[in-house]
Design a protein around this motif. Structure first.
Motif, PDB file in Angstrom:
ATOM      1  N   VAL A 177       5.340  -7.350   0.609  1.00  0.00           N
ATOM      2  CA  VAL A 177       5.339  -7.365  -0.855  1.00  0.00           C
ATOM      3  C   VAL A 177       6.775  -7.449  -1.353  1.00  0.00           C
ATOM      4  O   VAL A 177       7.652  -6.735  -0.874  1.00  0.00           O
ATOM      5  CB  VAL A 177       4.637  -6.104  -1.412  1.00  0.00           C
ATOM      6  N   TYR A 178       7.018  -8.341  -2.280  1.00  0.00           N
ATOM      7  CA  TYR A 178       8.361  -8.578  -2.783  1.00  0.00           C
ATOM      8  C   TYR A 178       8.792  -7.579  -3.851  1.00  0.00           C
ATOM      9  O   TYR A 178       9.807  -7.770  -4.492  1.00  0.00           O
ATOM     10  CB  TYR A 178       8.461 -10.006  -3.342  1.00  0.00           C
ATOM     11  N   GLU A 179       7.968  -6.584  -4.101  1.00  0.00           N
ATOM     12  CA  GLU A 179       8.321  -5.603  -5.112  1.00  0.00           C
ATOM     13  C   GLU A 179       8.005  -4.209  -4.594  1.00  0.00           C
ATOM     14  O   GLU A 179       7.297  -4.047  -3.608  1.00  0.00           O
ATOM     15  CB  GLU A 179       7.541  -5.894  -6.404  1.00  0.00           C
ATOM     16  N   ASP A 180       8.530  -3.213  -5.246  1.00  0.00           N
ATOM     17  CA  ASP A 180       8.318  -1.831  -4.852  1.00  0.00           C
ATOM     18  C   ASP A 180       6.831  -1.485  -4.915  1.00  0.00           C
ATOM     19  O   ASP A 180       6.157  -1.777  -5.893  1.00  0.00           O
ATOM     20  CB  ASP A 180       9.125  -0.939  -5.818  1.00  0.00           C
ATOM     21  N   THR A 181       6.324  -0.861  -3.851  1.00  0.00           N
ATOM     22  CA  THR A 181       4.884  -0.622  -3.770  1.00  0.00           C
ATOM     23  C   THR A 181       4.476   0.783  -4.197  1.00  0.00           C
ATOM     24  O   THR A 181       3.318   1.162  -4.007  1.00  0.00           O
ATOM     25  CB  THR A 181       4.382  -0.841  -2.330  1.00  0.00           C
ATOM     26  N   THR A 182       5.397   1.536  -4.744  1.00  0.00           N
ATOM     27  CA  THR A 182       5.061   2.889  -5.186  1.00  0.00           C
ATOM     28  C   THR A 182       3.866   2.853  -6.133  1.00  0.00           C
ATOM     29  O   THR A 182       3.826   2.050  -7.061  1.00  0.00           O
ATOM     30  CB  THR A 182       6.265   3.532  -5.903  1.00  0.00           C
ATOM     31  N   GLY A 183       2.881   3.706  -5.887  1.00  0.00           N
ATOM     32  CA  GLY A 183       1.716   3.764  -6.768  1.00  0.00           C
ATOM     33  C   GLY A 183       0.563   2.897  -6.307  1.00  0.00           C
ATOM     34  O   GLY A 183      -0.547   3.025  -6.815  1.00  0.00           O
ATOM     35  N   ILE A 184       0.808   2.010  -5.353  1.00  0.00           N
ATOM     36  CA  ILE A 184      -0.300   1.202  -4.824  1.00  0.00           C
ATOM     37  C   ILE A 184      -1.171   2.095  -3.934  1.00  0.00           C
ATOM     38  O   ILE A 184      -0.650   2.895  -3.157  1.00  0.00           O
ATOM     39  CB  ILE A 184       0.248   0.011  -3.988  1.00  0.00           C
ATOM     40  N   ARG A 185      -2.493   1.958  -4.055  1.00  0.00           N
ATOM     41  CA  ARG A 185      -3.357   2.814  -3.250  1.00  0.00           C
ATOM     42  C   ARG A 185      -4.489   1.998  -2.629  1.00  0.00           C
ATOM     43  O   ARG A 185      -4.825   0.923  -3.128  1.00  0.00           O
ATOM     44  CB  ARG A 185      -3.917   3.950  -4.099  1.00  0.00           C
ATOM     45  N   PRO A 186      -5.063   2.486  -1.523  1.00  0.00           N
ATOM     46  CA  PRO A 186      -6.189   1.778  -0.921  1.00  0.00           C
ATOM     47  C   PRO A 186      -7.281   1.554  -1.957  1.00  0.00           C
ATOM     48  O   PRO A 186      -7.550   2.429  -2.785  1.00  0.00           O
ATOM     49  CB  PRO A 186      -6.652   2.725   0.190  1.00  0.00           C
TER      50      PRO A 186
END
Lengths: 587, 477
Positions: A50-59
């Motif tokens: 992913v080309y951006e920060d993944t903070t907060g992404i969840r299954p």
């Protein structure tokens, strides 16, 4: 098409349920639509960087496949732009979301509203093939943007008209074997695939950079490859910026890959005020900036060098000489390592993936002077200059070694030179250029027959100096015979009055190749006369005290406009001063 | 920044925090929690221990049915059966307001000084978004530190990140405190603040800094985040981000010029390595994770200035180089990110020279923007370069004379030898309270350089040599 996140760990996301996923497809992750790229497929699972920060992404978050590989949009408006690693315009981002880059932001790489004046150069009914110039757009006052038939497309022009268009307006229609397609000012190209060329040419034209140590001693050819490895603080970035400023390329693509934000700011702040020595126009008008600073997402850093070189190839295809500066390729390699580590791949040397060497070689191979894919056989070039940041300055590490295997010019930056503020801190004993032979005819024919000889002589003197220095370390300089003291003296002049060049001095920052010839000739001529004088009994100390020496050390400040007169006068003065010294000292 | 919260997906999807009592494994600082369906990457969790204690943690890896949580604090007392983990549905934030000034917090942003919690409607995410390079303003305002070797040779400018590379036993704390005490812009009365982030330093060192700030009256302008060596090492991973979040608020919302002192970055990196090792990641050099560069960059790059905003963040990180080895990954990667570095030298320290800043390996990359005619003085660049060249040559001669004797040197070489000695004793050496103006520092430089004849002063423009030469060259050379 829709899948969902199964796992997230830093920049790596594993998605499941993506139908028809292909390698290197671009996907959008989560409700924010973060941009990512598929880098591994296992069963029904797709691994995405992913080309951006993944903070907060969840299954369970949605993942959409766009079905397309990572591409850049190529057309008028690229020049003077500043992009991130995946060609999002940073100025547009700032206007839309403020001073900090928020995620999931989508913006068209090229201004969709701006109207460009297009002058058609083909008529309806004309047969066209890849690379045919359809017409031109004056993109900046320096560069006439040629609108080309994209690679892989050919047919007969059905209609085309000059006029004012945006990059979204069709400029005409093309009848191809598969049907009629619209023509636009821009087209897309997949960044990981090199743009095709007709033929590669031998590198026999130098890229004149105005930097004395480079042009005179270790030149790079147009279409050549060079690398600058060096520890931090040795001047990689300043060297790169000097090349971006002064090299005689038509277009410069500057990729700030995982480097400092303030350095990109410096480029942004200074380039619009710097004037191209030839055209007297702001240098920004020939420059494209790709800024993926070290704190921006790591995967986009990996993509940034590809984005940069694809843009470079596009301008090459128009017939321009393009120079690409990548600062720094080590950060690109580290991004690969980081992603590889997250994929739990078996590491090669120092944790780098086993395919590091292949990737580096593939990248540098996209440089070259070529006959482009075009009916008239247009010529263009892409020169690649890559900075390498070896840990601790030790070039035995994998990135340096893999780069040295493919780059043909090696500018070795030396921390000990930098510590004494000898800049550019390119070590004259370790550096090399494999283009010297290829370029010799050019120097002989276009400049002067003696240049190649002078260069060789100067390098021999510097080599001799380093040998003598070893003796001096043991016995002291007073133990040397006068003859060898004279050698040390002229070598010192070469180092201090010729090789040292200040990037920050308004005159010294750029030295034309003609001035380089005169400077080199003046120093070596003094050296010859000094040897003769010493043979006749004059001491080196007496030679050092000659007032003309001060003038020689200030040659670098002679303005280009007064080249001829000032150097002629200086040479006469040197001859007279040495003759006078010989007459009194030798008697 | 208040706007950041809106960018968090979890803010859009309000969730009822659920308690999980499904810890599968405790390994080092990590908890493996089973049956967690959809914890967010970076989500903050609250861990309730059987003893009633509560600790914080953060999700490092999330997949369907498993969350890997890093515990901020010791794992002592955590049991597999009786400990519950609550996923809070938000990422780490810091409450920001004017009230921050004058306060002392622990490494996680909780009050340490017995004062009340900061109550504010504005909570900023501690993992800041990257500043748009296009929004950055080029740092160009000269900060006078009163230390000659910094002002003349490695000039600090507002918005720069300039670390101190030091070693055990060197006076980096004194130097940093002196810089904080004396740093000023010429002719400026703009508001300033100091943010102090301490990772793994001793309470003695922390007290030294706080006392320094107190005696100079800077304490009420200071926000301190203290994670001492006795505090949980895992908190250290968050501490610098807490400090910088506070700094960004003060700089960009409150228009203050913020000087951020971060010490000791080496302890921070070691905490990071501890987490990485517990996760069994493929290590990079010396066991540090492969992403150490990226991680450090997200800290250091939060220095700078923004177009159209009055405040600025200048960073002064301190790191102790293990065994004084500059090729060690921590100083090495730091040097590649920061805009220069200041080296403290053990040799100078042994000679009794304070501050023992060795200018030769030191560098300020932004120096050129901050000096020159309008800012300091027209001859600044030339004088600085000439000092570097003369000192380097002088040190070479010193090494040489140790072998062949001073008599074997030429007269000019002896002049360089003398200049190097004078440089160390008169220029580098100064009192811990001595606050030299830039003009005073340049005057001292010319005192030394004027020993040389014009022909040796190649780095300085002839007109400046004529104008500023302090005395005629030494005769007989």
């Amino acid at each position: 098409m829709g899948g969902e996140v199964a796992r997230v760990s830093g920049p790596v996301v594993i998605a499941e349920g993506l139908v028809d996923a292909k390698m290197y497809d671009v996907v959008r992750v989560g409700s924010l639509g973060l941009v990512g790229e598929i880098i591994r497929l296992v069963g029904g699972m797709a691994t995405v960087q992913v080309y951006e920060d993944t903070t907060g992404i969840r299954p369970g978050d949605p993942v959409e496949n766009t079905g397309q590989a990572l591409s850049v949009e190529l057309g008028p408006g690229l020049l003077t732009s500043i992009y991130d690693g995946v060609q999002r315009p940073l100025d547009v981002i700032q206007k839309s979301v403020g001073d900090f880059i928020t995620r999931g932001f989508v913006a068209a790489p090229l201004d969709e509203k701006k109207k460009w004046p297009f002058t058609a150069t083909v008529k309806a009914g004309a047969p066209v093939s890849p690379g045919t110039v359809l017409g031109t757009v004056p993109e900046t006052s320096l560069i006439l943007h040629k609108i080309l038939v994209p690679p892989g497309v050919s047919g007969t022009i059905k209609e085309i008209a000059s006029g004012s268009y945006t990059v979204r307006d069709p400029i005409g229609q093309l009848q191809t074997a598969a049907g009629t397609i619209p023509l636009y000012l821009s087209h897309k190209w997949v960044v990981r695939i090199p743009r095709p060329v007709s033929q590669k040419l031998p590198p026999d034209l130098p890229l004149i950079t105005g930097q004395r140590v480079i042009d005179s001693f270790f030149p790079v050819a147009k279409g050549g490859t060079a690398c600058i490895p060096g520890p931090f603080g040795s001047g990689k970035t300043v060297s790169q910026q000097q090349l971006a400023k002064w090299s005689d390329a038509d277009v410069v693509v500057y990729v700030g890959c995982g480097e400092r934000g303030n350095e990109m700011t410096e480029v942004l702040a200074t380039f619009p005020h710097l004037v191209d020595p030839k055209s007297k126009r702001p240098l920004m008008e020939r420059t494209v900036l790709i800024a993926n600073t070290s704190n921006m997402p790591v995967a986009a850093r990996e993509a940034s060098v590809y984005t940069g070189i694809t843009i470079a190839e596009y301008y090459r295809d128009m017939g321009y000489d393009v120079a690409l500066m990548a600062d720094s390729t080590s950060r690109w390699a580290e991004a690969m390592r980081e992603i590889s580590g997250r994929l739990e791949e078996m590491p090669g040397e120092e944790g780098y993936p086993a395919y590091l060497g292949r990737r580096v070689a593939e990248f540098y191979e996209r440089a070259g002077r070529v006959v482009t894919l075009s009916p008239e056989g247009r010529k263009g070039s892409v020169t690649v200059v890559g900075a390498v940041s070896p840990p601790g300055g030790d070039t035995s590490e994998p990135v340096s070694q893999n780069t040295l295997r493919v780059a043909r010019v090696f500018w070795a930056l030396d921390a000990s030179l930098a510590a004494r503020r000898h800049f550019p801190s390119i070590n004259w004993l370790q550096s090399y250029s494999l283009y010297v032979g290829d370029l010799a005819p050019w120097y002989r024919e276009r400049l002067s027959g003696e240049f190649v000889t002078l260069r060789q002589k100067a390098l021999e003197l510097l080599q001799k100096e380093s040998e003598l220095q070893e003796i001096v370390q043991l016995v002291g300089v007073d133990a040397l015979p006068e003859r060898e003291k004279a050698t040390l003296d002229v070598a010192r002049m070469l180092r201090e009055d010729y090789l040292q060049q200040s990037a920050y001095d308004e005159v010294d920052t750029y030295t034309s190749i003609q001035k380089q010839l005169r400077m080199l000739r003046a120093i070596l001529a003094f050296g010859d006369r000094e040897q003769e004088a010493v043979e006749r009994g004059v001491t080196v100390q007496a030679m050092q005290k000659l007032p003309v020496r001060t003038k020689l050390s200030r040659m670098k400040w002679i303005p280009e406009a007064e080249l001829q007169s000032q150097f002629d006068a200086l040479e006469t003065e040197v001859a007279e001063a040495v003759a006078a010294a010989t007459a009194t000292g030798g008697s | 920044m208040a706007s950041k919260a809106a960018n968090t997906p979890s803010a859009k999807v309000p969730q009822v925090p659920v308690d999980y009592r499904t810890i599968d494994r405790v390994s080092g600082p990590l908890l493996f929690v089973r049956d967690v369906e959809n914890s967010a990457y970076g989500e903050i969790v609250e861990i309730a221990l059987p003893s009633g204690d509560r600790r914080q943690g953060q999700v490092l890896d999330s997949r369907k049915g498993l969350a890997i949580v890093q515990v901020f604090g010791p794992t002592m007392g955590i049991s597999v059966e009786k400990t519950s983990v609550k996923f809070l549905g938000e990422v780490a934030t810091l409450a920001v307001s004017d009230e921050l000034l004058g306060r002392v917090f622990n490494g996680l942003g909780e009050p340490r000084d017995g004062g009340p919690k900061i109550v504010s409607e504005t909570r900023s995410e501690v993992v800041g978004n990257a500043m748009n390079p296009y929004s950055r303003e080029e740092p160009s305002e000269f900060i006078q530190t009163g230390i000659s070797t910094i002002d003349v040779n490695n000039t600090l400018v507002r918005g720069q990140k300039l670390p101190l590379f030091s070693g055990a036993g060197l006076p980096h704390n004194q130097v940093a405190a002196q810089i904080v005490r004396q740093a000023k812009l010429r002719n400026s009365t703009e508001g300033f603040a100091v943010v102090f982030g301490a990772m793994g330093i001793t309470s003695e060192e922390a007290n030294f800094f706080l006392k320094e700030f107190e005696t100079t009256g800077a304490l009420e302008r200071t926000v301190a985040f203290l994670n001492l060596s006795s505090d949980p090492s895992m908190e250290r991973v968050v501490t610098p981000r807490m400090a910088l979040t506070a700094a960004e608020y003060l700089a960009y919302e409150k228009d203050l010029h913020v000087l951020v002192v971060l010490t000791d970055m080496t302890s921070y990196c070691e905490a990071l390595r501890e987490v990485s090792a517990a996760r069994e990641e493929v290590p990079g050099r010396r066991g540090y994770p492969g992403y150490l560069y990226t991680d450090l960059a997200t800290i250091y790059e939060r220095a700078g200035k923004i177009h159209g905003r009055k405040g600025s963040i200048t960073q002064l990180p301190i790191l102790t180089m293990p065994a004084d080895d500059v090729t060690h990954p921590i100083p090495d990667l730091t040097g590649y990110i920061t805009e220069g570095q200041m080296y403290l030298s053990r040799d100078l320290q042994r000679k009794g020279i304070y501050p023992p800043i060795d200018i030769l390996p030191s560098l300020s990359r932004l120096m050129n923007q901050g000096i020159g005619k309008e800012r300091t003085r027209e001859d600044h660049r030339g004088v600085s370069d000439q000092l570097f060249a003369a000192y380097a040559t002088g040190k070479d001669q010193r090494a040489l004379s140790a072998i062949v004797g001073e008599e074997a040197l030429s007269a000019m070489d002896r002049l360089y030898l003398k200049a190097a000695d004078r440089f160390e004793k008169e220029f580098v050496n100064q009192g811990a309270d001595e606050d030299r103006t830039i003009d005073e520092s340049l005057r001292l430089a010319w005192e030394i350089l004027s020993d040389f004849p014009d022909s040796e002063l190649k780095r300085i423009r002839p007109e400046f040599v004529a104008k500023y030469r302090a005395h005629p060259p030494v005769a007989g050379v």
